[in-house]
Design a protein around this motif. Structure first.
Motif, PDB file in Angstrom:
ATOM      1  N   PRO A 268      49.226  28.184  32.766  1.00  0.00           N
ATOM      2  CA  PRO A 268      48.281  29.264  33.369  1.00  0.00           C
ATOM      3  C   PRO A 268      46.991  28.477  33.758  1.00  0.00           C
ATOM      4  N   GLU A 269      46.628  27.320  33.332  1.00  0.00           N
ATOM      5  CA  GLU A 269      45.382  26.530  34.001  1.00  0.00           C
ATOM      6  C   GLU A 269      45.434  26.488  35.416  1.00  0.00           C
ATOM      7  N   MET A 270      46.576  26.439  36.127  1.00  0.00           N
ATOM      8  CA  MET A 270      46.992  26.163  37.564  1.00  0.00           C
ATOM      9  C   MET A 270      46.088  27.462  38.175  1.00  0.00           C
ATOM     10  N   PHE A 271      46.113  28.753  37.656  1.00  0.00           N
ATOM     11  CA  PHE A 271      45.602  29.876  38.201  1.00  0.00           C
ATOM     12  C   PHE A 271      44.032  30.078  38.110  1.00  0.00           C
ATOM     13  N   PRO A 272      43.551  30.785  38.790  1.00  0.00           N
ATOM     14  CA  PRO A 272      43.917  31.214  40.122  1.00  0.00           C
ATOM     15  C   PRO A 272      43.926  30.054  41.265  1.00  0.00           C
ATOM     16  N   GLY A 273      43.420  28.722  40.977  1.00  0.00           N
ATOM     17  CA  GLY A 273      43.458  27.832  41.765  1.00  0.00           C
ATOM     18  C   GLY A 273      43.087  28.180  43.104  1.00  0.00           C
ATOM     19  N   PRO A 274      44.030  27.851  44.103  1.00  0.00           N
ATOM     20  CA  PRO A 274      43.814  28.098  45.609  1.00  0.00           C
ATOM     21  C   PRO A 274      43.506  29.592  45.843  1.00  0.00           C
ATOM     22  N   LEU A 275      44.075  30.395  44.879  1.00  0.00           N
ATOM     23  CA  LEU A 275      43.808  31.952  45.233  1.00  0.00           C
ATOM     24  C   LEU A 275      42.342  32.428  44.943  1.00  0.00           C
ATOM     25  N   ASN A 276      41.339  31.548  44.685  1.00  0.00           N
ATOM     26  CA  ASN A 276      40.068  31.655  44.138  1.00  0.00           C
ATOM     27  C   ASN A 276      39.414  31.811  45.465  1.00  0.00           C
ATOM     28  N   PHE A 277      39.756  31.243  46.622  1.00  0.00           N
ATOM     29  CA  PHE A 277      39.152  30.883  47.943  1.00  0.00           C
ATOM     30  C   PHE A 277      39.550  31.816  49.010  1.00  0.00           C
ATOM     31  N   SER A 278      38.711  32.041  50.030  1.00  0.00           N
ATOM     32  CA  SER A 278      39.042  32.298  51.607  1.00  0.00           C
ATOM     33  C   SER A 278      39.189  33.679  50.955  1.00  0.00           C
ATOM     34  N   LEU A 279      39.722  34.672  51.851  1.00  0.00           N
ATOM     35  CA  LEU A 279      39.869  36.009  52.004  1.00  0.00           C
ATOM     36  C   LEU A 279      40.493  36.556  50.735  1.00  0.00           C
ATOM     37  N   VAL A 280      41.507  35.856  50.190  1.00  0.00           N
ATOM     38  CA  VAL A 280      42.308  36.332  48.701  1.00  0.00           C
ATOM     39  C   VAL A 280      41.211  36.142  47.543  1.00  0.00           C
ATOM     40  N   GLY A 281      40.548  35.169  47.615  1.00  0.00           N
ATOM     41  CA  GLY A 281      39.521  35.096  46.437  1.00  0.00           C
ATOM     42  C   GLY A 281      38.440  35.899  46.464  1.00  0.00           C
ATOM     43  N   LYS A 282      37.965  36.210  47.555  1.00  0.00           N
ATOM     44  CA  LYS A 282      37.151  37.385  47.748  1.00  0.00           C
ATOM     45  C   LYS A 282      37.532  38.786  47.341  1.00  0.00           C
ATOM     46  N   ALA A 283      38.838  38.915  47.620  1.00  0.00           N
ATOM     47  CA  ALA A 283      39.756  40.002  47.229  1.00  0.00           C
ATOM     48  C   ALA A 283      39.919  40.178  45.687  1.00  0.00           C
ATOM     49  N   LEU A 284      40.079  39.011  45.142  1.00  0.00           N
ATOM     50  CA  LEU A 284      40.191  38.920  43.555  1.00  0.00           C
ATOM     51  C   LEU A 284      38.729  39.338  42.962  1.00  0.00           C
ATOM     52  N   LYS A 285      37.847  38.794  43.589  1.00  0.00           N
ATOM     53  CA  LYS A 285      36.594  39.224  43.063  1.00  0.00           C
ATOM     54  C   LYS A 285      35.965  40.736  43.360  1.00  0.00           C
ATOM     55  N   GLU A 286      36.599  41.310  44.389  1.00  0.00           N
ATOM     56  CA  GLU A 286      36.430  42.691  44.689  1.00  0.00           C
ATOM     57  C   GLU A 286      37.190  43.655  43.847  1.00  0.00           C
ATOM     58  N   LYS A 287      38.220  42.904  43.012  1.00  0.00           N
ATOM     59  CA  LYS A 287      39.294  43.737  42.264  1.00  0.00           C
ATOM     60  C   LYS A 287      40.244  44.452  43.175  1.00  0.00           C
ATOM     61  N   ILE A 288      40.140  43.840  44.402  1.00  0.00           N
ATOM     62  CA  ILE A 288      41.621  44.782  45.154  1.00  0.00           C
ATOM     63  C   ILE A 288      42.818  44.238  44.679  1.00  0.00           C
TER      64      ILE A 288
ATOM     65  N   LEU B 220      53.514  32.889  47.429  1.00  0.00           N
ATOM     66  CA  LEU B 220      53.997  34.351  47.695  1.00  0.00           C
ATOM     67  C   LEU B 220      52.612  35.258  47.542  1.00  0.00           C
ATOM     68  N   LEU B 221      51.800  34.757  46.536  1.00  0.00           N
ATOM     69  CA  LEU B 221      50.770  35.921  46.482  1.00  0.00           C
ATOM     70  C   LEU B 221      49.724  36.051  47.627  1.00  0.00           C
ATOM     71  N   ASP B 222      49.335  34.582  48.036  1.00  0.00           N
ATOM     72  CA  ASP B 222      48.644  34.437  48.963  1.00  0.00           C
ATOM     73  C   ASP B 222      48.881  35.300  50.405  1.00  0.00           C
ATOM     74  N   SER B 223      50.199  35.171  50.669  1.00  0.00           N
ATOM     75  CA  SER B 223      50.764  35.976  51.929  1.00  0.00           C
ATOM     76  C   SER B 223      50.628  37.327  51.728  1.00  0.00           C
ATOM     77  N   CYS B 224      51.167  37.810  50.379  1.00  0.00           N
ATOM     78  CA  CYS B 224      50.918  39.493  49.974  1.00  0.00           C
ATOM     79  C   CYS B 224      49.638  39.875  50.275  1.00  0.00           C
ATOM     80  N   ILE B 225      48.556  39.073  49.437  1.00  0.00           N
ATOM     81  CA  ILE B 225      47.442  39.705  49.190  1.00  0.00           C
ATOM     82  C   ILE B 225      46.707  39.795  50.666  1.00  0.00           C
ATOM     83  N   ARG B 226      46.678  39.125  51.708  1.00  0.00           N
ATOM     84  CA  ARG B 226      46.212  39.101  52.920  1.00  0.00           C
ATOM     85  C   ARG B 226      46.663  40.290  53.573  1.00  0.00           C
ATOM     86  N   LEU B 227      47.824  40.804  53.106  1.00  0.00           N
ATOM     87  CA  LEU B 227      48.130  41.982  53.713  1.00  0.00           C
ATOM     88  C   LEU B 227      47.662  43.503  52.859  1.00  0.00           C
ATOM     89  N   LEU B 228      46.971  43.415  51.791  1.00  0.00           N
ATOM     90  CA  LEU B 228      46.528  44.450  51.188  1.00  0.00           C
ATOM     91  C   LEU B 228      45.284  45.004  52.087  1.00  0.00           C
TER      92      LEU B 228
END
Ligand code: ADE
Length: 232
Positions: A17-37, A154-162
């Protein structure tokens, strides 16, 4: 949360689990995580081993290298996760799965709850895959050491489409794989770089001509680089 956005929830079952969010914390996807999208719920498989965290895996029946994650561990974790959510898609990331493409990504985005199971390269007990009717997906014909990096891709490519993640839906309309075409080439300043000039048409301001040129380029590039896509 913006009114146009829906909440997209992801559970990840992993030994790391320590590997996450890892790269998903950055860019548009990371912003969307912080915004709770979208939300990330990490489930450590070791917490579900019945004889302590070291007993998550065991030797394969029939012999061979490596260790196989036990059915009971994954079953226990899934029982807990699915108690809270009624509808979900359960995906096991494995090089033996069906290869993911942009069409599949668009389908996954429509689901409200994704459960992603990350295995190790040696694998997991076949019976738990069958018992839970898991959908097996691969990110390509190569072998990773575990499913975590595949899950992140997989998640990166899904999240940018939300909705609300990529600024303009126009951006998504023109990108690679829309209509089975690769995207046309893009240029920015300077208009002459090391003697390589930006095609005149792009400097012309004639939007209709530019659109036609781009379509033509998309066709040419797809035919050349991805004849398999072009045929479709
Ligand atoms: N786990 C290991 N290799 C993988 C791949 N290519 N795709 C998805 N999960 C994997």
């Amino acid at each position: 949360m913006k009114s146009t956005t829906k909440h997209w929830s992801v559970h990840i079952l992993t030994l790391f689990p320590e590997m996450f969010p890892g790269p998903l914390n950055f860019s548009l996807v990371g912003k969307a995580l912080k915004e709770k999208i979208w939300s990330l719920n990490l489930v450590n498989l070791r917490d579900f081993a019945e004889n302590g965290p070291k007993s998550v895996d065991d030797k394969p029946y029939g012999g061979g290298p490596g260790m196989i994650i036990k059915s009971e561990v994954i079953d226990n974790a899934l029982k807990k996760v699915t108690k809270k959510i009624k509808q979900y898609s359960l995906i096991y990331l494995t090089p033996k799965g069906k290869k993911i493409n942009q069409k599949k990504i668009k389908e996954l985005v429509k689901k409200d709850n994704l459960i992603l199971l990350c295995g190790k390269y040696e694998g997991i007990d076949q019976r738990v895959i069958e018992n839970w009717s898991m959908e097996e997906l691969s990110i390509g014909d190569f072998v990773l050491s575990g499913g975590e990096i595949a899950a992140m891709s997989l998640l990166d490519s899904c999240i940018r489409l939300l909705p609300g993640v990529v600024g303009s839906s126009e951006t998504l309309k023109h990108e690679t794989f829309e209509n089975n075409l690769l995207e046309y080439p893009q240029y920015t300043k300077p208009s002459n770089w090391k003697g390589r000039k930006v095609p005149d048409i792009l400097l012309s301001g004639n939007h209709q001509k530019i659109e036609e040129w781009r379509k033509k380029k998309s066709f040419e590039i797809t035919k050349l680089k991805r004849p398999d896509l072009f045929k479709k």
